[in-house]
Design an enzyme around this catalytic site. Structure first.
Site, PDB file in Angstrom:
ATOM      1  N   PHE A 285       0.858  -1.189   0.000  1.00 16.20           N
ATOM      2  CA  PHE A 285       0.000   0.000   0.000  1.00 16.20           C
ATOM      3  C   PHE A 285       0.890   1.234   0.000  1.00 16.20           C
ATOM      4  CE2 PHE A 285      -2.270   3.494   2.010  1.00 16.20           C
ATOM      5  CZ  PHE A 285      -3.411   3.543   1.223  1.00 16.20           C
TER       6      PHE A 285
ATOM      7  N   ASP B 243       9.282   2.490   1.469  1.00 17.78           N
ATOM      8  CA  ASP B 243       8.150   3.228   2.013  1.00 17.78           C
ATOM      9  C   ASP B 243       8.089   2.923   3.518  1.00 17.78           C
ATOM     10  OD1 ASP B 243       5.677   3.990   2.980  1.00 17.78           O
ATOM     11  OD2 ASP B 243       4.567   3.370   1.195  1.00 17.78           O
TER      12      ASP B 243
ATOM     13  N   LYS C 134       2.890   9.651   8.439  1.00 20.08           N
ATOM     14  CA  LYS C 134       2.247   9.177   9.676  1.00 20.08           C
ATOM     15  C   LYS C 134       2.849   9.782  10.954  1.00 20.08           C
ATOM     16  CE  LYS C 134      -0.631   5.631   8.033  1.00 20.08           C
ATOM     17  NZ  LYS C 134      -0.393   4.976   6.745  1.00 20.08           N
TER      18      LYS C 134
HETATM   19  C1  LIG Z   1      -0.658   5.282   5.298  1.00 24.53           C
HETATM   20  C2  LIG Z   1       0.320   4.840   4.286  1.00 24.53           C
HETATM   21  C3  LIG Z   1       0.526   5.538   3.096  1.00 24.53           C
HETATM   22  C4  LIG Z   1      -0.323   6.717   2.684  1.00 24.53           C
HETATM   23  O1  LIG Z   1      -0.218   7.777   3.570  1.00 24.53           O
HETATM   24  P1  LIG Z   1      -1.304   8.971   3.496  1.00 24.53           P
HETATM   25  O2  LIG Z   1      -0.755   9.965   4.481  1.00 24.53           O
HETATM   26  O3  LIG Z   1      -2.611   8.388   3.903  1.00 24.53           O
HETATM   27  O4  LIG Z   1      -1.311   9.463   2.111  1.00 24.53           O
HETATM   28  C5  LIG Z   1       1.524   5.109   2.246  1.00 24.53           C
HETATM   29  N1  LIG Z   1       2.271   4.035   2.549  1.00 24.53           N
HETATM   30  C6  LIG Z   1       2.097   3.327   3.672  1.00 24.53           C
HETATM   31  C7  LIG Z   1       2.979   2.169   3.955  1.00 24.53           C
HETATM   32  C8  LIG Z   1       1.112   3.706   4.583  1.00 24.53           C
HETATM   33  O5  LIG Z   1       0.919   2.986   5.689  1.00 24.53           O
END
Ligand SMILES: *Cc1c(COP(=O)(O)O)cnc(C)c1O
Length: 399
Positions: A139, A224, A253
């Site tokens: 994700f 990520d 986050k």
């Molecule tokens: C939450 C998340 C995102 C997206 O972050 P947003 O601030 O909601 O755009 C991308 N990558 C990972 C691994 C995430 O947990």
């Protein structure tokens, strides 16, 4: 109930129904606790999905916010500002990266990484080298670019045509990754722990093998760490615990201690991909948010804090394993690192367990239909873990 019910009805009438929300209307929080509009308290094992790492209404973050609020909230990135520079230096001093680009969310940080990878490759190897290999179950966000990089059909469905140039391989399978790389590939993008896809841990040696493959084929390795970075695994950045460095890392986050901020960090070499004028964000790295993020970073990066996360995380994992052995019909597996843990159920009943946990005064989150995600504030202690386990002990048999 009356008041909360009205709020729920107004929300459902005034906003898009993109979220399948749960019961409580949350009105305040302190530490690892939140309170709803009826005055009911919940122990928070969601923390705004790994955002409120230092708990709610943290006094030091409140002070940093109040102080900067009196001074300067926002200036254009046409100008320099002190909190932004200090945050960038504090981040690069603590990891592989030489440079930082600030934005406002995880998706934006990943957009920046995708743009950088493509343009870096274009300038270094000429055209036609734009493809990125990503992981099944990954994700990376909800923008068109990042859903194109996301390996989950439920996130992508209905938005086509998506951005071309992404392929997907199973996480942990180095042979499949090797086979997916072509002379058009410019980068590999992965979460060191696949979080939303079910808290999947990298097999031993996997990330090192990915690093080696990227070196061999001259690909950028993009990690990520939006969810698993910022102390979550008991290391400031998850890759540090695995002993493997990327070329590009994305954060969001927990970075702002609860305020919205994202960042893309990279090496000096990779930074050539985004030269002057190639990328920008109006709100990226605003002084107000950076001042709070800087304070949050200092607190999270403190060796005692990271040690506390490792210890509490080990304790959580032990207690979850005991829980699993008491409820073998309901729990299939337990896994995690630091304070990100997954509880895999034998059946796709995470939504039901989440509702039962609410009745126990516990907020827990769903990663998939079968995997519960636990990402509490990093400041929780053994008492909070014990309360979680007792609540789940009562809830699981009712599944
Ligand atoms: C939450 C998340 C995102 C997206 O972050 P947003 O601030 O909601 O755009 C991308 N990558 C990972 C691994 C995430 O947990």
């Amino acid at each position: 109930m009356g008041n909360s019910q009205k709020i729920r009805e107004r929300a459902d009438a005034a906003m898009l129904t993109t979220y399948s929300r749960f019961g409580p209307v949350l009105v305040e929080g302190r530490g690892a606790c939140v309170r709803d509009a009826e005055g009911r308290d919940y122990l928070d094992f969601v923390a705004g999905i790994a955002v409120c790492a230092l708990g709610h209404a943290n006094p030091e973050l409140c002070a940093a916010l109040a102080e900067q609020a009196q001074r300067l909230w926002h200036v254009s990135n046409l100008y320099y500002s002190v909190p932004q520079v200090e945050l960038a230096e504090a981040l690069t001093a603590r990891c592989f990266a030489d440079r930082v680009f600030f934005c406002n969310s995880g998706a934006e940080a990943n957009e920046a990484a995708i743009k950088l990878a493509r343009r870096y490759s274009l300038s270094r190897f000429n055209g036609e080298r734009y493809r990125i290999v990503c992981m099944e179950g990954s994700f990376h966000g909800r923008t068109l670019g990042t859903i194109s990089a996301t390996g989950q059909e439920k996130v992508r469905a209905g938005f086509g045509p998506l951005l071309p140039g992404f392929s997907f391989v199973p996480f942990g399978d180095i042979g499949a990754l090797r086979a997916a790389i072509t002379d058009k590939t410019c980068a590999v993008m992965l979460e060191p722990i696949v979080a939303n896809g079910g808290i999947l841990m990298p097999p031993d040696g996997y990330l090192a093998a990915v690093r080696e493959l990227c070196n061999e084929r001259q690909l950028l390795l993009v990690m990520d760490e939006v969810q698993v970075g910022m102390g979550r695994t008991g290391h400031l950045f998850a890759h540090q615990g695995f002993g493997v460095e990327p070329d590009v890392m994305t954060l969001a986050k927990a970075l702002g201690g609860g305020l919205p901020i994202g960042a893309m960090l990279c090496t000096e070499e990779a930074a050539k991909g985004l030269p002057a004028g190639s990328h920008a964000s109006t709100f990226g790295g605003t002084p107000l948010v950076c001042a709070v993020a800087r304070r949050a970073l200092e607190m999270i990066a403190a060796p005692e804090m990271l040690e506390h996360v490792r210890e509490t995380g080990d304790y959580l994992l032990v207690r979850l394993r005991e829980l699993a052995s008491r409820h073998p019909a309901q729990v299939a597996a337990v896994r995690g690192r630091g304070l990100i843990c997954g509880l895999e159920l034998s059946e796709p009943k995470t939504r039901r367990l989440m509702e039962l946990a609410l009745e126990e005064g516990l907020l827990i989150d769903i990663a998939t239909e079968r995997v519960i995600r636990l990402v509490p504030p990093l400041i929780i202690g053994r008492a909070e873990v014990d309360a979680l386990i007792s609540g789940l002990d009562r809830a699981l048999p009712k599944l």
